[in-house]
Design a protein around this motif. Structure first.
Motif, PDB file in Angstrom:
ATOM      1  N   VAL A  64       0.370  -1.640  -0.011  1.00  0.00           N
ATOM      2  CA  VAL A  64      -0.215   0.365   0.305  1.00  0.00           C
ATOM      3  C   VAL A  64       1.345   1.198   0.254  1.00  0.00           C
ATOM      4  N   LYS A  65       2.263   1.216   0.567  1.00  0.00           N
ATOM      5  CA  LYS A  65       2.675   2.093   0.532  1.00  0.00           C
ATOM      6  C   LYS A  65       2.965   2.960  -0.398  1.00  0.00           C
ATOM      7  N   GLY A  66       2.828   4.198  -0.781  1.00  0.00           N
ATOM      8  CA  GLY A  66       3.208   5.685  -1.927  1.00  0.00           C
ATOM      9  C   GLY A  66       1.448   4.512  -2.752  1.00  0.00           C
ATOM     10  N   ARG A  67       0.973   4.133  -2.533  1.00  0.00           N
ATOM     11  CA  ARG A  67      -0.801   4.344  -3.055  1.00  0.00           C
ATOM     12  C   ARG A  67      -1.699   4.812  -1.664  1.00  0.00           C
ATOM     13  N   PHE A  68      -1.686   4.332  -0.538  1.00  0.00           N
ATOM     14  CA  PHE A  68      -2.795   5.079   0.438  1.00  0.00           C
ATOM     15  C   PHE A  68      -2.181   5.694   1.295  1.00  0.00           C
ATOM     16  N   THR A  69      -2.665   6.747   1.649  1.00  0.00           N
ATOM     17  CA  THR A  69      -2.447   7.740   2.906  1.00  0.00           C
ATOM     18  C   THR A  69      -2.977   8.108   4.072  1.00  0.00           C
ATOM     19  N   ILE A  70      -2.375   7.535   4.870  1.00  0.00           N
ATOM     20  CA  ILE A  70      -3.706   7.864   6.437  1.00  0.00           C
ATOM     21  C   ILE A  70      -3.287   8.777   7.100  1.00  0.00           C
ATOM     22  N   SER A  71      -4.719   9.620   7.420  1.00  0.00           N
ATOM     23  CA  SER A  71      -4.450   9.702   8.513  1.00  0.00           C
ATOM     24  C   SER A  71      -4.935  11.155   8.971  1.00  0.00           C
ATOM     25  N   ARG A  72      -4.891  12.250  10.201  1.00  0.00           N
ATOM     26  CA  ARG A  72      -6.659  12.227  11.576  1.00  0.00           C
ATOM     27  C   ARG A  72      -6.409  13.538  11.533  1.00  0.00           C
ATOM     28  N   ASP A  73      -7.673  13.733  11.506  1.00  0.00           N
ATOM     29  CA  ASP A  73      -8.232  15.408  12.085  1.00  0.00           C
ATOM     30  C   ASP A  73      -8.361  14.732  13.179  1.00  0.00           C
ATOM     31  N   LYS A  74      -7.584  15.553  14.466  1.00  0.00           N
ATOM     32  CA  LYS A  74      -7.914  15.380  15.985  1.00  0.00           C
ATOM     33  C   LYS A  74      -8.979  16.221  16.508  1.00  0.00           C
ATOM     34  N   ALA A  75      -9.317  17.437  15.415  1.00  0.00           N
ATOM     35  CA  ALA A  75     -10.498  18.474  15.947  1.00  0.00           C
ATOM     36  C   ALA A  75     -11.832  17.434  15.676  1.00  0.00           C
ATOM     37  N   LYS A  76     -11.344  16.734  15.060  1.00  0.00           N
ATOM     38  CA  LYS A  76     -12.676  16.576  14.428  1.00  0.00           C
ATOM     39  C   LYS A  76     -13.094  14.236  15.640  1.00  0.00           C
ATOM     40  N   SER A  77     -11.807  14.309  15.441  1.00  0.00           N
ATOM     41  CA  SER A  77     -11.689  13.268  16.029  1.00  0.00           C
ATOM     42  C   SER A  77     -12.053  11.550  15.389  1.00  0.00           C
ATOM     43  N   THR A  78     -11.250  12.579  13.603  1.00  0.00           N
ATOM     44  CA  THR A  78     -11.665  11.544  12.352  1.00  0.00           C
ATOM     45  C   THR A  78     -10.217  10.817  11.764  1.00  0.00           C
ATOM     46  N   LEU A  79      -9.903   9.896  11.697  1.00  0.00           N
ATOM     47  CA  LEU A  79      -8.821   8.861  10.786  1.00  0.00           C
ATOM     48  C   LEU A  79      -9.775   8.225   9.489  1.00  0.00           C
ATOM     49  N   TYR A  80      -8.253   8.896   8.239  1.00  0.00           N
ATOM     50  CA  TYR A  80      -9.136   9.052   7.344  1.00  0.00           C
ATOM     51  C   TYR A  80      -7.525   7.372   7.051  1.00  0.00           C
ATOM     52  N   LEU A  81      -8.166   7.012   5.088  1.00  0.00           N
ATOM     53  CA  LEU A  81      -7.356   6.742   4.564  1.00  0.00           C
ATOM     54  C   LEU A  81      -7.532   6.777   3.093  1.00  0.00           C
ATOM     55  N   GLN A  82      -6.764   7.494   2.268  1.00  0.00           N
ATOM     56  CA  GLN A  82      -7.033   7.650   0.819  1.00  0.00           C
ATOM     57  C   GLN A  82      -6.618   6.748   0.209  1.00  0.00           C
ATOM     58  N   MET A  83      -7.530   5.826  -0.702  1.00  0.00           N
ATOM     59  CA  MET A  83      -6.051   4.832  -1.550  1.00  0.00           C
ATOM     60  C   MET A  83      -6.555   4.835  -2.748  1.00  0.00           C
ATOM     61  N   ASN A  84      -5.490   4.787  -3.073  1.00  0.00           N
ATOM     62  CA  ASN A  84      -5.484   5.693  -4.929  1.00  0.00           C
ATOM     63  C   ASN A  84      -4.862   4.332  -5.701  1.00  0.00           C
ATOM     64  N   ASN A  85      -5.318   4.105  -7.311  1.00  0.00           N
ATOM     65  CA  ASN A  85      -5.142   2.800  -7.384  1.00  0.00           C
ATOM     66  C   ASN A  85      -5.744   1.978  -7.482  1.00  0.00           C
ATOM     67  N   LEU A  86      -6.178   1.582  -6.696  1.00  0.00           N
ATOM     68  CA  LEU A  86      -6.721   0.524  -6.207  1.00  0.00           C
ATOM     69  C   LEU A  86      -6.918  -0.765  -7.288  1.00  0.00           C
ATOM     70  N   ARG A  87      -6.894  -1.947  -6.497  1.00  0.00           N
ATOM     71  CA  ARG A  87      -6.360  -2.929  -7.035  1.00  0.00           C
ATOM     72  C   ARG A  87      -7.901  -4.088  -6.867  1.00  0.00           C
ATOM     73  N   PRO A  88      -7.606  -5.010  -7.370  1.00  0.00           N
ATOM     74  CA  PRO A  88      -8.693  -6.070  -6.865  1.00  0.00           C
ATOM     75  C   PRO A  88      -7.930  -6.698  -5.867  1.00  0.00           C
TER      76      PRO A  88
END
Length: 124
Positions: A64-88
């Motif tokens: 997933v390195k280079g394709r997925f990005t994890i991030s967190r917005d502490k103010a919104k108590s929200t965790l994200y996972l941006q997934m690009n170039n997805l594969r089966p």
């Protein structure tokens, strides 16, 4: 009552993108680690990515390195996972986890709270 609620899953074609979100509520304290895990049919749960307390990102799976990005917005108590170039092979139920205890950050056994999951399906 602790709640982790994931959203953003869906069905996409290979090469497409999705952005997962996990809203946390009721988790004790403010400095807790959060992570994404996934489980494909017939396979064991595996770690995807972790946001450490100092906001450093740790990617558990080399694929997933280079394709997925994890991030967190502490103010919104929200965790994200941006997934690009997805594969089966990324098809799985994706889970959010919080409140790491000790040991391997990429092991689900070391997290106390879990969401219900959001399904990601990637077609070829």
């Amino acid at each position: 009552q602790v709640q982790l609620v994931e959203s953003g899953g869906g069905s996409v074609e290979a090469g497409g993108s999705l952005r997962l979100a996990c809203v946390a509520s009721g988790v004790p304290g403010t400095t807790y680690r959060m992570a994404w895990f996934r489980q494909a049919p017939g396979k064991e749960r595996e770690g995807v990515a972790v946001v450490l307390i100092d906001s450093t990102n740790l990617y558990c799976a080399d694929s997933v390195k280079g394709r997925f990005t994890i991030s967190r917005d502490k103010a919104k108590s929200t965790l994200y996972l941006q997934m690009n170039n997805l594969r089966p092979e990324n098809t799985a139920m994706y889970y959010c986890a919080a409140w790491y205890t000790s040991g391997d950050s990429c092991s689900g056994a070391n997290y106390r709270y879990w969401g219900q999951g959001t399904q990601v399906t990637v077609s070829s």
